[in-house]
Design a protein around this motif. Structure first.
Motif, PDB file in Angstrom:
ATOM      1  N   PRO A 159     -18.515  38.074  15.360  1.00  0.00           N
ATOM      2  CA  PRO A 159     -18.574  37.023  16.435  1.00  0.00           C
ATOM      3  C   PRO A 159     -18.841  38.114  17.921  1.00  0.00           C
ATOM      4  O   PRO A 159     -19.503  37.322  18.718  1.00  0.00           O
ATOM      5  N   GLU A 160     -18.498  39.152  17.881  1.00  0.00           N
ATOM      6  CA  GLU A 160     -18.650  39.863  18.995  1.00  0.00           C
ATOM      7  C   GLU A 160     -19.705  40.674  19.110  1.00  0.00           C
ATOM      8  O   GLU A 160     -20.017  41.886  19.830  1.00  0.00           O
ATOM      9  N   HIS A 161     -20.728  40.497  18.021  1.00  0.00           N
ATOM     10  CA  HIS A 161     -21.957  41.388  17.852  1.00  0.00           C
ATOM     11  C   HIS A 161     -22.824  41.195  19.124  1.00  0.00           C
ATOM     12  O   HIS A 161     -23.022  40.412  19.641  1.00  0.00           O
ATOM     13  N   ILE A 162     -23.203  42.516  19.588  1.00  0.00           N
ATOM     14  CA  ILE A 162     -24.250  42.668  20.770  1.00  0.00           C
ATOM     15  C   ILE A 162     -25.690  43.168  20.106  1.00  0.00           C
ATOM     16  O   ILE A 162     -25.733  43.972  19.270  1.00  0.00           O
ATOM     17  N   PHE A 163     -26.527  42.093  20.305  1.00  0.00           N
ATOM     18  CA  PHE A 163     -27.811  42.445  19.850  1.00  0.00           C
ATOM     19  C   PHE A 163     -28.684  43.486  20.631  1.00  0.00           C
ATOM     20  O   PHE A 163     -28.688  43.219  21.885  1.00  0.00           O
ATOM     21  N   LEU A 164     -29.306  44.656  19.952  1.00  0.00           N
ATOM     22  CA  LEU A 164     -30.196  45.292  20.810  1.00  0.00           C
ATOM     23  C   LEU A 164     -31.633  44.708  20.507  1.00  0.00           C
ATOM     24  O   LEU A 164     -31.909  44.758  19.425  1.00  0.00           O
ATOM     25  N   LEU A 165     -32.381  44.434  21.475  1.00  0.00           N
ATOM     26  CA  LEU A 165     -33.475  43.733  21.367  1.00  0.00           C
ATOM     27  C   LEU A 165     -34.654  44.408  20.532  1.00  0.00           C
ATOM     28  O   LEU A 165     -35.209  43.729  19.742  1.00  0.00           O
TER      29      LEU A 165
END
Lengths: 344, 344
Positions: A301-307
């Motif tokens: 749930p804390e995932h950060i997407f690198l675009l």
């Protein structure tokens, strides 16, 4: 028509709306334009803008606007692109409210809630989900428009997805399999065939023996369809197996939760390694001879997407004609977020 | 023929080589088989193996071998796959030495140095390069065979690559551009056309203005083809520009070094964002109207590859028919490592 730059708005007398009916927002006696609207209308020679008793050239207005708003260039790139494609756009809390092609502000409801972002800014799953929820609550589509370093814009639709599969009637006699380091081997030939043809579990490594992945093994163990032993024939219980598997595979726990959810919904998940995702997913066992429909990647749930990475995942999923879903835990269950590139 | 399991070898009398000429290695009076060879020959009923005065079944041999060598299952999966495809295989320091199809040990030189790895094990750039160098020094191909969790093997060829482009004759009059936050705008229409048509720099954001990426701007600045000013028309020097760009883009420094190397070699690099890589690269300006030939991703010399990610990058590059290169710094220059999926 001459308007006046004031704060981050360009102010006209409200009568200006007679000439430019789909731009700006009325406020009292005024018609207020966003910086992007004003720059666009200046370039098209529909309006002029004054600032500090001087009329600004387009170049001066763009430089001044860049000093006023950090996101001006990004938003202006997307604004112009949308207008060039025939969309009407209004500013909103989500950067832009975009009207369907042929639709117009005050005449048609908006169709899209659009967010503008640079490819360089990482974005959290939770931030994306907030956008999806606020769009879907009012039946809009959420669009993320990503501007790359060459000012090219790619549009992604982000939405919640539901998985619906065939019936989940798998059942098997309980037989023994052995954990060999990081894979599990079923030695019994009949049992191997049963697992393969009734449930599409595992993969034959020769004519008789079936190899199960760790998530498949844990699932079969939890449902008491197999018994797992170690190299010394000592039985391994479910908790012990999960502990061992988590040591082998850092993200085993979330992968297993997602695998179980997919199986319990009657769909079939197999490894998505060749596609760089956790799973490729078939809607039904009858489909497993042809192509899988989804790629599913489990994230926290804390995932950060690198675009750039997200871009690669989506691009790949579309070249192989699969839908890309990100799975995450929420309220004790598994949810799915679909991301797909759209042509605006 | 009955051999005896001893340590991590199966030992036969050296006469066994008359019956099995392409397997095993002679040592004094003995013929030694690796565990993978022995398992394969047992499954094909060519040999039997005894251990502690007992003849082992195939299942028992596999379990015992798994206890002896951590990598046995992985290597055995690949060994069998290669044999099924008609390749002869000998054990070596690099896991396997593989002979060309139709070739045989002691008769033909080996063609491939092969490494076997689980998709779960991250692998460093330096480890890969060591393999490439030792293979290329003796004119072999380095192959990385990656076994996924379903025991499917994907083969990647890894090699050093040289970039050769057209001539690098770009030159331009020095004109002014403005840094607007994270992009640089050229306002002069003639100069914009010059940069675009003679050098394929930048991208038009409207009929007159060209937008340059940060690496393009730094390159043009270093070569004194442009002057860059900030929003207040204050000139920004090269060092200051690089410092600002590095704040905007974490990996600007390595990206710029690679960009410069590509341009100086006469090739043309543009953003690879849509492909999840730093650059797409054209060999010559005449090619820029069609498709780029390479995707190039800059990595640090300490880079650790996660294999599912590498798999995704390669898969994507191949679906768009481009060659995937990883660029890194070495001995003050830029080197390129090419990774491509091969069908064995």
């Amino acid at each position: 028509m001459i308007g006046e730059l004031s704060g981050d708005r360009v102010v006209f007398d409200k009568d200006a709306s007679l000439e430019l009916p789909y731009y700006g927002r009325k406020k009292g006696n005024m018609l207020l334009f966003s910086l992007e609207e004003a720059a666009y209308l200046m370039e098209h020679k529909k309006i002029s803008v004054g600032f500090k008793n001087k009329e600004l050239s387009v170049d001066e207005f763009i430089k001044t606007s860049s000093g006023i708003s950090d996101n001006f260039e990004l938003k202006y790139i997307v604004y112009k692109d949308l207008r060039a494609r025939g969309y009407f756009v209004q500013p909103s809390a989500t950067d832009f409210r975009v009207y369907p092609r042929g639709g117009r502000p005050n005449e048609t409801p908006a169709k899209y809630f659009m967010y503008v972002i640079s490819e360089r800014r990482p974005i959290g799953l939770s931030e994306l989900l907030k956008g999806v929820i606020s769009a879907e609550n009012v039946r809009k589509q959420m669009i993320l428009s990503i501007v790359d370093e060459e000012s090219d814009t790619t549009y992604y639709e982000i939405k919640s997805a539901k998985l619906c599969g065939g019936k989940n009637g798998f059942s098997a006699r309980k037989k023994t399999a052995t954990l060999l380091h990081d894979r599990v081997i079923v030695w019994d030939s009949d049992f191997s065939f049963e697992l393969d043809s009734n449930g599409f579990f595992g993969k034959f490594i020769d004519e008789n023996r079936l190899q199960l992945s760790l998530v498949e093994s844990a699932f079969l163990l939890k449902n008491e369809f197999i018994k797992i032993v170690d190299l010394n024939d000592k039985e391994i219980g479910l908790n012990e197996f999960i502990r061992l598997a988590s040591k082998i595979e850092g993200d085993f726990s979330i992968k297993f939760d997602v695998y179980e959810d997919i199986r319990n919904k009657g769909l079939i998940a197999k490894t998505g390694f060749k596609f760089g995702s956790h799973f490729r997913v078939y809607e039904d066992i009858s489909e497993t001879k042809s192509h899988s429909k989804y790629l599913v990647h489990a994230v926290s749930p804390e995932h950060i997407f690198l675009l750039p990475e997200m871009s690669r995942a989506i691009r790949l999923s579309q070249t192989v004609k699969k839908r890309m879903l990100f799975a995450y835990k929420k309220d004790g269950g598994i949810r799915y977020m679909e991301v797909g590139r759209v042509k605006m």
